[in-house]
Design an enzyme around this catalytic site. Structure first.
Site, PDB file in Angstrom:
ATOM      1  N   HIS A   1      47.767  34.642  46.762  1.00  0.00           N
ATOM      2  CA  HIS A   1      48.067  33.528  47.682  1.00  0.00           C
ATOM      3  C   HIS A   1      48.574  34.078  48.995  1.00  0.00           C
ATOM      4  O   HIS A   1      49.662  33.747  49.443  1.00  0.00           O
ATOM      5  CB  HIS A   1      49.106  32.595  47.070  1.00  0.00           C
ATOM      6  CG  HIS A   1      48.545  31.767  45.965  1.00  0.00           C
ATOM      7  ND1 HIS A   1      47.492  30.905  46.144  1.00  0.00           N
ATOM      8  CD2 HIS A   1      48.877  31.673  44.663  1.00  0.00           C
ATOM      9  CE1 HIS A   1      47.211  30.324  44.998  1.00  0.00           C
ATOM     10  NE2 HIS A   1      48.032  30.773  44.083  1.00  0.00           N
TER      11      HIS A   1
ATOM     12  N   HIS B   1      49.049  24.348  37.645  1.00  0.00           N
ATOM     13  CA  HIS B   1      48.976  25.735  38.128  1.00  0.00           C
ATOM     14  C   HIS B   1      47.931  26.493  37.298  1.00  0.00           C
ATOM     15  O   HIS B   1      47.869  26.320  36.075  1.00  0.00           O
ATOM     16  CB  HIS B   1      50.353  26.404  37.999  1.00  0.00           C
ATOM     17  CG  HIS B   1      50.412  27.743  38.650  1.00  0.00           C
ATOM     18  ND1 HIS B   1      49.929  28.884  38.045  1.00  0.00           N
ATOM     19  CD2 HIS B   1      50.878  28.128  39.859  1.00  0.00           C
ATOM     20  CE1 HIS B   1      50.113  29.912  38.857  1.00  0.00           C
ATOM     21  NE2 HIS B   1      50.682  29.485  39.973  1.00  0.00           N
TER      22      HIS B   1
ATOM     23  N   GLU C   1      47.749  29.429  36.152  1.00  0.00           N
ATOM     24  CA  GLU C   1      48.267  30.210  35.006  1.00  0.00           C
ATOM     25  C   GLU C   1      48.473  29.290  33.799  1.00  0.00           C
ATOM     26  O   GLU C   1      48.111  29.634  32.670  1.00  0.00           O
ATOM     27  CB  GLU C   1      49.591  30.892  35.370  1.00  0.00           C
ATOM     28  CG  GLU C   1      50.146  31.700  34.196  1.00  0.00           C
ATOM     29  CD  GLU C   1      51.579  32.166  34.401  1.00  0.00           C
ATOM     30  OE1 GLU C   1      51.936  32.564  35.527  1.00  0.00           O
ATOM     31  OE2 GLU C   1      52.345  32.131  33.422  1.00  0.00           O
TER      32      GLU C   1
ATOM     33  N   THR D   1      55.168  32.275  33.752  1.00  0.00           N
ATOM     34  CA  THR D   1      55.879  33.522  34.117  1.00  0.00           C
ATOM     35  C   THR D   1      56.776  33.343  35.344  1.00  0.00           C
ATOM     36  O   THR D   1      57.759  34.062  35.494  1.00  0.00           O
ATOM     37  CB  THR D   1      54.888  34.663  34.404  1.00  0.00           C
ATOM     38  OG1 THR D   1      53.964  34.235  35.409  1.00  0.00           O
ATOM     39  CG2 THR D   1      54.148  35.097  33.161  1.00  0.00           C
TER      40      THR D   1
ATOM     41  N   SER E   1      53.099  37.624  46.189  1.00  0.00           N
ATOM     42  CA  SER E   1      51.797  37.885  46.811  1.00  0.00           C
ATOM     43  C   SER E   1      51.927  38.416  48.239  1.00  0.00           C
ATOM     44  O   SER E   1      50.935  38.448  48.971  1.00  0.00           O
ATOM     45  CB  SER E   1      50.976  36.599  46.869  1.00  0.00           C
ATOM     46  OG  SER E   1      50.929  35.994  45.629  1.00  0.00           O
TER      47      SER E   1
HETATM   48 FE1  F3S Z   1      52.616  39.464  36.345  1.00  0.00          FE
HETATM   49 FE2  F3S Z   1      55.091  38.891  36.741  1.00  0.00          FE
HETATM   50 FE3  F3S Z   1      53.547  39.314  38.723  1.00  0.00          FE
HETATM   51  S1  F3S Z   1      53.753  37.935  35.301  1.00  0.00           S
HETATM   52  S2  F3S Z   1      51.559  38.652  38.094  1.00  0.00           S
HETATM   53  S3  F3S Z   1      54.138  40.827  37.185  1.00  0.00           S
HETATM   54  S4  F3S Z   1      55.133  37.789  38.661  1.00  0.00           S
END
Ligand code: F3S
Length: 297
Positions: free
Chosen positions: A40, A123, A125, A166, A265
């Site tokens: 993102h 979302h 995920e 997560t 991101s």
């Molecule tokens: Fe994975 Fe945690 Fe990043 S689940 S994508 S390391 S925020």
């Protein structure tokens, strides 16, 4: 002005891994497309686009001969099956922490358990996680879980499995746990909030408690960035920006201390750019004002 950059600001392991996988494929000369935006972050997406990376909405849109990359959010079993059925070459960049949730909910489903997911139902995920469950419900906070419990009174007596997106808020998960432990006595609970997220959020809270203003750098579409903004603004004035050009310079003039954090991101280059822009402005305003600046990150 003292500027402090949170140590946990920026790219997490999973996003970094996914982006590096895409760059690796490009370096091998492959034609690459990603199932949804890989990250993102508009600037990184522009860079990928300039190298020919296409974003597709579904596997069937993958151009002939291209390699499809599954992003760190992961996908449902149905999407994986479609990729296999269509014979598409693909690289799975699902974050291992998300893949672990898929494994937990698949095993729970195989045992006949109902899966309850703390997260945002729309979302990607969470959509992916749902696609690995036989029977599941999603709740976005403790209030929502209470509503769910009264709307489906049988649920609390069934064998259940709780997981969290997560990037779910650590504080909200704790609120939910109070209800789960009291009401869902048959449940197995997995704390699946990613450590990187938990650490980034707790550092943001701590930093915002000691600053006059916070700058949160990240994409406006990024849910973990929005959560960082939400936790920070409970403690001080908080600005969400995507690039250094969006720095609210005049609003920051009166601040004695400014904290900076960034979503999972946000590339280090953008954090650096923001820091450099702020440092330059402070230097122009007077030599003394930079003496406390913590410019290491
Ligand atoms: Fe994975 Fe945690 Fe990043 S689940 S994508 S390391 S925020």
């Amino acid at each position: 002005m003292k500027i402090t950059v949170a140590k946990s600001a920026g790219f997490c392991f999973g996003v970094n891994r996914a982006v590096q996988m895409v760059f690796g494929l490009l370096d091998e000369g492959k034609q690459v497309c990603t199932l949804g935006p890989i990250i993102h972050n508009p600037q990184t997406l522009q860079e990928l686009e300039s190298r020919g990376v296409q974003i597709v909405e579904s596997p069937s849109q993958t151009p002939q001969g291209a390699t499809l990359v599954i992003r760190s959010h992961g996908v449902s079993e149905a999407v994986l099956e479609e990729i296999h059925r269509l014979g598409i070459a693909y690289v799975d960049a699902t974050c291992p922490f998300v893949a672990k949730i898929h494994k937990i909910v698949s095993e729970a489903s195989a045992k006949g358990q109902t899966v309850l997911i703390a997260g945002n139902a729309t979302h990607p995920e969470v959509e992916g996680i749902r696609g690995h469950c036989q029977s599941c419900y999603v709740f976005k906070n403790a209030k929502d879980l209470e509503d769910l419990t009264s709307n489906f009174p049988d649920l609390k007596n069934k064998p259940a499995c709780f997981v969290a997106q997560t990037t779910f808020s650590v504080a909200e998960w704790e609120n939910c746990l109070e209800i789960i432990k009291k009401v869902y006595t048959n449940a197995t609970i997995f704390d699946t909030i990613c450590n990187a997220t938990a650490k980034r959020q707790s550092e943001a809270v701590e930093l915002s408690e000691h600053c006059d203003a916070m700058i949160v750098i990240g994409g406006r579409q990024s849910s973990n960035t929005a959560k960082l903004r939400d936790v920070c603004r409970q403690n001080c004035t908080t600005y969400l920006i995507e690039t250094a050009e969006e720095l609210p310079l005049s609003a920051l003039k009166g601040a004695a201390s400014v904290g900076i954090t960034a979503g999972a991101s946000t590339p280090a280059s953008i954090i650096k750019e923001v820091l450099v822009t702020m440092s330059e402005i402070i230097e122009n305003a007077g030599a003394n004002s930079t003496e406390n600046a913590d410019t290491s990150f």
